[in-house]
Design a protein around this motif. Structure first.
Motif, PDB file in Angstrom:
ATOM      1  N   TYR A 145      48.897  40.779  39.367  1.00  0.00           N
ATOM      2  CA  TYR A 145      47.524  41.089  38.966  1.00  0.00           C
ATOM      3  C   TYR A 145      46.611  40.157  39.723  1.00  0.00           C
ATOM      4  O   TYR A 145      46.642  38.971  39.465  1.00  0.00           O
ATOM      5  N   ARG A 146      45.904  40.676  40.696  1.00  0.00           N
ATOM      6  CA  ARG A 146      45.083  40.023  41.706  1.00  0.00           C
ATOM      7  C   ARG A 146      45.964  39.301  42.717  1.00  0.00           C
ATOM      8  O   ARG A 146      47.159  39.076  42.492  1.00  0.00           O
ATOM      9  N   THR A 147      45.397  38.948  43.854  1.00  0.00           N
ATOM     10  CA  THR A 147      46.122  38.149  44.848  1.00  0.00           C
ATOM     11  C   THR A 147      45.224  37.037  45.374  1.00  0.00           C
ATOM     12  O   THR A 147      44.002  37.190  45.467  1.00  0.00           O
ATOM     13  N   PHE A 200      43.421  28.402  52.658  1.00  0.00           N
ATOM     14  CA  PHE A 200      43.049  29.434  51.694  1.00  0.00           C
ATOM     15  C   PHE A 200      42.202  30.489  52.399  1.00  0.00           C
ATOM     16  O   PHE A 200      41.167  30.180  52.982  1.00  0.00           O
ATOM     17  N   VAL A 201      42.657  31.745  52.353  1.00  0.00           N
ATOM     18  CA  VAL A 201      41.971  32.848  53.042  1.00  0.00           C
ATOM     19  C   VAL A 201      41.001  33.556  52.119  1.00  0.00           C
ATOM     20  O   VAL A 201      39.875  33.878  52.506  1.00  0.00           O
ATOM     21  N   GLY A 202      41.431  33.819  50.878  1.00  0.00           N
ATOM     22  CA  GLY A 202      40.560  34.537  49.962  1.00  0.00           C
ATOM     23  C   GLY A 202      41.319  35.056  48.760  1.00  0.00           C
ATOM     24  O   GLY A 202      42.524  34.828  48.598  1.00  0.00           O
ATOM     25  N   GLU A 203      40.577  35.769  47.905  1.00  0.00           N
ATOM     26  CA  GLU A 203      41.137  36.300  46.663  1.00  0.00           C
ATOM     27  C   GLU A 203      40.600  37.703  46.441  1.00  0.00           C
ATOM     28  O   GLU A 203      39.460  38.019  46.789  1.00  0.00           O
ATOM     29  N   ASP A 204      41.432  38.579  45.849  1.00  0.00           N
ATOM     30  CA  ASP A 204      41.033  39.947  45.515  1.00  0.00           C
ATOM     31  C   ASP A 204      41.554  40.246  44.117  1.00  0.00           C
ATOM     32  O   ASP A 204      42.737  40.070  43.834  1.00  0.00           O
ATOM     33  N   VAL A 205      40.665  40.693  43.228  1.00  0.00           N
ATOM     34  CA  VAL A 205      41.039  40.866  41.826  1.00  0.00           C
ATOM     35  C   VAL A 205      41.372  42.311  41.470  1.00  0.00           C
ATOM     36  O   VAL A 205      41.758  42.586  40.325  1.00  0.00           O
ATOM     37  N   TYR A 206      41.246  43.250  42.418  1.00  0.00           N
ATOM     38  CA  TYR A 206      41.534  44.655  42.120  1.00  0.00           C
ATOM     39  C   TYR A 206      43.012  44.928  42.370  1.00  0.00           C
ATOM     40  O   TYR A 206      43.523  44.697  43.469  1.00  0.00           O
ATOM     41  N   LEU A 243      42.573  38.304  34.640  1.00  0.00           N
ATOM     42  CA  LEU A 243      41.619  39.123  35.378  1.00  0.00           C
ATOM     43  C   LEU A 243      40.227  39.012  34.763  1.00  0.00           C
ATOM     44  O   LEU A 243      40.082  38.871  33.543  1.00  0.00           O
ATOM     45  N   PRO A 244      39.186  39.125  35.564  1.00  0.00           N
ATOM     46  CA  PRO A 244      37.826  39.160  35.005  1.00  0.00           C
ATOM     47  C   PRO A 244      37.649  40.368  34.095  1.00  0.00           C
ATOM     48  O   PRO A 244      38.292  41.409  34.282  1.00  0.00           O
ATOM     49  N   ASP A 245      36.792  40.240  33.111  1.00  0.00           N
ATOM     50  CA  ASP A 245      36.548  41.342  32.185  1.00  0.00           C
ATOM     51  C   ASP A 245      36.029  42.593  32.893  1.00  0.00           C
ATOM     52  O   ASP A 245      36.203  43.706  32.401  1.00  0.00           O
ATOM     53  N   SER A 246      35.406  42.414  34.031  1.00  0.00           N
ATOM     54  CA  SER A 246      34.774  43.547  34.715  1.00  0.00           C
ATOM     55  C   SER A 246      35.779  44.455  35.414  1.00  0.00           C
ATOM     56  O   SER A 246      35.424  45.558  35.832  1.00  0.00           O
ATOM     57  N   VAL A 247      37.033  44.016  35.538  1.00  0.00           N
ATOM     58  CA  VAL A 247      38.008  44.714  36.377  1.00  0.00           C
ATOM     59  C   VAL A 247      38.995  45.500  35.520  1.00  0.00           C
ATOM     60  O   VAL A 247      39.570  44.951  34.573  1.00  0.00           O
ATOM     61  N   ARG A 265      37.168  48.936  26.989  1.00  0.00           N
ATOM     62  CA  ARG A 265      37.152  47.521  26.655  1.00  0.00           C
ATOM     63  C   ARG A 265      35.913  46.837  27.235  1.00  0.00           C
ATOM     64  O   ARG A 265      34.799  47.277  27.010  1.00  0.00           O
ATOM     65  N   LYS A 266      36.084  45.812  28.068  1.00  0.00           N
ATOM     66  CA  LYS A 266      34.923  45.065  28.542  1.00  0.00           C
ATOM     67  C   LYS A 266      34.531  45.397  29.976  1.00  0.00           C
ATOM     68  O   LYS A 266      33.722  44.699  30.573  1.00  0.00           O
ATOM     69  N   ILE A 267      35.098  46.438  30.534  1.00  0.00           N
ATOM     70  CA  ILE A 267      34.813  46.770  31.927  1.00  0.00           C
ATOM     71  C   ILE A 267      33.334  47.090  32.091  1.00  0.00           C
ATOM     72  O   ILE A 267      32.749  47.820  31.283  1.00  0.00           O
ATOM     73  N   ASN A 268      32.728  46.554  33.154  1.00  0.00           N
ATOM     74  CA  ASN A 268      31.330  46.886  33.387  1.00  0.00           C
ATOM     75  C   ASN A 268      31.210  47.958  34.461  1.00  0.00           C
ATOM     76  O   ASN A 268      32.173  48.317  35.142  1.00  0.00           O
TER      77      ASN A 268
END
Length: 701
Positions: free
Chosen positions: A101-103, A111-117, A149-153, A374-377
């Motif tokens: 769940y995310r990378t 550190f290159v970056g992060e993706d939460v999807y 994960l963030p609530d938005s995802v 749920r809390k997804i925006n």
């Protein structure tokens, strides 16, 4: 390759043969080192290995023990090394097809970056972190737990799952290329004008001349269909150009389940080549006739569901989802059941599954992993939808975008407005139990008639008569599976039954009381329960097909978990040997003929009939084919396996039509437990039948 997950791969795929710099793709699938930490700090050492693609529970030695599975603070760190074949490239883009769940990505300690999807591809530009040819590069990919994960995802929440197993469960590759670089290609066939619209995004540093060559071939034969040059981009944005043009495809072979004909297109900018597969086909719904249209003609949908994320929790799953031969055989066995479509329910399988469906001719209702908002925006959901649709556009097997499962919300419809036009072929959208967007969009129905007995309530006098003495609409709403939906749209029944049994014949948490109330389950053997399940599922299938109230009937489900031990499951599938894909025999015997293209249904629901009486037996014949059906229907009155009496009728049913044939049947003079069986034999030798139990009672004095 029998099992791509078990073999270390570091291959270079050259996607062009030209004098200019080619695109090269390094597969990073294979064996990675893996470690687990309970915080965000990298591990000090890696003592286990795991296959990519796969899940972290396949690590050896195991990283988790009972009671410590996938805790909120767990992080799983994948590490491997590789060497570059060249440094002559402008683009070095890491693509992680899907990971939960995310990378977070690190290259050579940076550190290159992060993706939460979690359910769509993730891209990382890593050129600046790479070492030159001859030196070893190290890559680390960290995956985390769902709770972080963030609530938005969207996180793939499913009320019937207990474990959310992390892992890189799809391919990983490194793309090396020059510029202009082809970011993506959308192939949009138009079978009415016999053209292919191609829209590509091409990364380049400035507007100006961009001559893009194209080449279209038949995939299997390699025959060239079209080739040419597009002289310039249509429009230039900040950093990329859009190429938009049409190709003449006159005489093209159309894609269908019966003939899954594929083409491929290659674009060449002079510094990069990219190839995509596509099929010439259209899919829509007729809002007036309420049927699906494949390539402009009616197509009656018969199918099943695949809950891949539930199957990830199955005790017998192992590495099967990443075994090409197993996945091909799975879909071939589905086609053997007369199924032509599956809903990928609340989750996306690896990319290879879609490629296999394209090649085999198996249609997909592609459902985003969303059950409850749920809390997804709104922004998070819109981004998720955009990434999903953009990634899956060119699969001809995908015929319906499914925004969510069984959820009542305005958010999914609102966000579909932002992404609907991404798909230039205008596939229909399913919006769960929320309002449909267009009159040509289908609505999903889940008429779970047997759910009324989940609480242990007493059955009516003859539950089948209670269900079917009047013609039922398959509408259902959010409250109790029986409310009528206030929409006139075409309906797809993609869940029904509520009779699930585990593979060992035990009941599930949702069906304990159903079987006990109706059939005194505690007194039955597992085999007896499995036969009850199969026969009633066949009856429900026959019924929903015969009355033509739905454009599609998709059974639930063809692949899921089977959890008879704690924590027990709620649903299950119909395999007795999941590795060898052996169907439960009763299911195969009774449900396969219920899905035959020309189906039968005995419209008799009373349980008892008086001896020596005369009974009118209506038999529905439902023809899902374009061609007329001409054949002999036989009605047998049987005692056990012995035929007591037989009646025959020759029938002709027009293409896509249905017909009711009435048999006048004499009941036997002696009382007993009998059954009626209507049947015919196909040209291939398959017996298609419908069967009802009847109780013949003595004549009252």
């Amino acid at each position: 390759m029998k099992n791509a997950a078990s073999i270390f791969i570091l291959s270079v795929v050259v996607l062009c043969s030209c004098n200019t710099q080619p695109r090269q793709v390094l597969s990073l699938n294979g064996e990675w080192q893996i470690a687990k930490t309970l915080n965000s700090n990298p591990p000090q050492e890696y003592l286990s290995t795991a296959q990519v693609p796969g899940l972290v529970d396949l690590a050896s030695p195991a990283l988790d023990t009972v009671g410590t599975l996938y805790s909120d603070s767990s992080n799983y760190w994948y590490k491997r090394t590789f060497e570059l074949p060249t440094t002559d490239f402008d683009i070095a883009r890491l693509k992680i097809f899907k990971a939960k769940y995310r990378t977070k990505v690190y290259v050579n300690g940076n550190f290159v970056g992060e993706d939460v999807y979690c359910f769509t591809p993730q891209y990382y530009d890593i050129k600046e972190y790479l070492k030159p040819v001859g030196e070893t590069n190290e890559i680390v990919i960290c995956t985390g737990s769902r709770a972080e994960l963030p609530d938005s995802v969207p996180d793939g929440s499913d009320y019937e799952k207990t474990k959310y197993i992390p892992g890189i469960y799809d391919n990983v590759e490194l793309i090396l290329s020059g510029k202009p670089f082809i970011r993506n290609i959308q192939c949009a066939p138009d079978i009415e004008t016999e053209t292919l619209r191609v829209v590509a995004e091409v990364e380049k540093d400035a507007p100006g001349n961009l001559k893009t060559h194209y080449l279209v071939k038949e995939l299997k034969s390699g025959r060239t269909v079209a080739k040419g040059v597009i002289p310039e981009e249509s429009i230039y944005f900040n950093g990329y150009a859009v190429v938009d043009f049409q190709i003449d495809m006159k005489g093209a072979t159309l894609w269908s389940p019966e003939n899954p004909f594929l083409y491929e297109i290659t674009l060449n900018t002079g510094a990069d080549h990219k190839t995509e597969r596509f099929g010439m086909r259209s899919f829509s719904f007729d809002k007036d006739k309420k049927v699906a249209l494949l390539n402009g003609k009616p197509y009656m949908l018969r199918g099943t569901n695949i809950c891949i994320y539930r199957f990830f929790e199955d005790p017998e799953r192992g590495s099967l989802p990443w075994n090409d031969e197993w996945v091909v055989k799975l879909h071939e066995r589905f086609k053997e059941m007369h199924w032509d479509i599956a809903r990928y329910c609340i989750g996306f399988p690896p990319e290879r599954w879609y490629e296999i469906c394209d090649s085999l001719g198996f249609m997909i209702q592609d459902e985003y992993p969303l059950w409850g908002i749920r809390k997804i925006n709104a922004v998070g959901l819109r981004t998720a939808y955009k990434r999903w649709i953009t990634d899956h556009l060119n699969h001809p097997s995908i015929v319906i975008w499914d925004l969510q499962n069984e959820t009542v919300t305005g958010m999914t419809q609102d966000q579909s407005h932002w992404v609907r036009n991404i798909d230039l072929t205008n596939r229909p959208f399913d919006n769960g139990w929320s309002p449909p967007d267009l009159p040509t969009d289908p609505i999903e129905s889940h008429p779970y008639l047997f759910s009324r007995y989940m609480s242990g309530s007493e059955p009516a006098e003859g539950y089948l008569k209670d269900f079917f003495s009047v013609v039922r609409r398959p509408d259902n709403g959010p409250s109790d599976h029986g409310d009528k939906l206030p929409y006139a749209n075409p309906i797809i029944i993609n869940e029904y039954g509520w009779l699930w049994l585990n593979r060992d014949g035990s009941t599930t948490t949702l069906t304990d009381n159903v079987y006990e109330t109706l059939w005194n389950s505690s007194s039955l053997t597992p085999d007896e329960r499995l036969e009850i399940y199969a026969r009633h599922l066949a009856i429900l299938t026959e019924y929903w097909r015969a009355h033509r109230r739905a454009a599609g009937v998709l059974h639930f489900c063809g692949l899921g978990y089977s959890r008879s031990a704690a924590p027990r499951g709620q649903t299950s599938d119909h395999w007795i040997d999941i590795e060898n894909l052996t169907y439960e025999p009763h299911f195969y015997k009774y449900v396969k003929p219920a899905f035959a293209p020309v189906g039968l249904m005995i419209d008799v629901w009373e349980k008892s009939y008086v001896a020596d009486s005369r009974l009118t037996v209506p038999v529905y014949i439902t023809n899902d084919l374009a061609t007329p059906f001409n054949g002999k229907i036989t009605l047998n009155l049987m005692l056990s396996d012995n035929v007591v009496a037989t009646w025959d009728k020759d029938v002709e049913v027009e293409g896509y039509g249905s017909q009711i044939v009435n048999f006048e049947a004499n009941m036997p003079a002696e009382a007993g437990k009998f059954h009626l069986k209507a049947e015919y034999t196909t040209q291939d030798g398959e017996t298609v039948f419908s069967m009802r139990d009847i109780n013949v009672i003595p004549v009252l004095p």
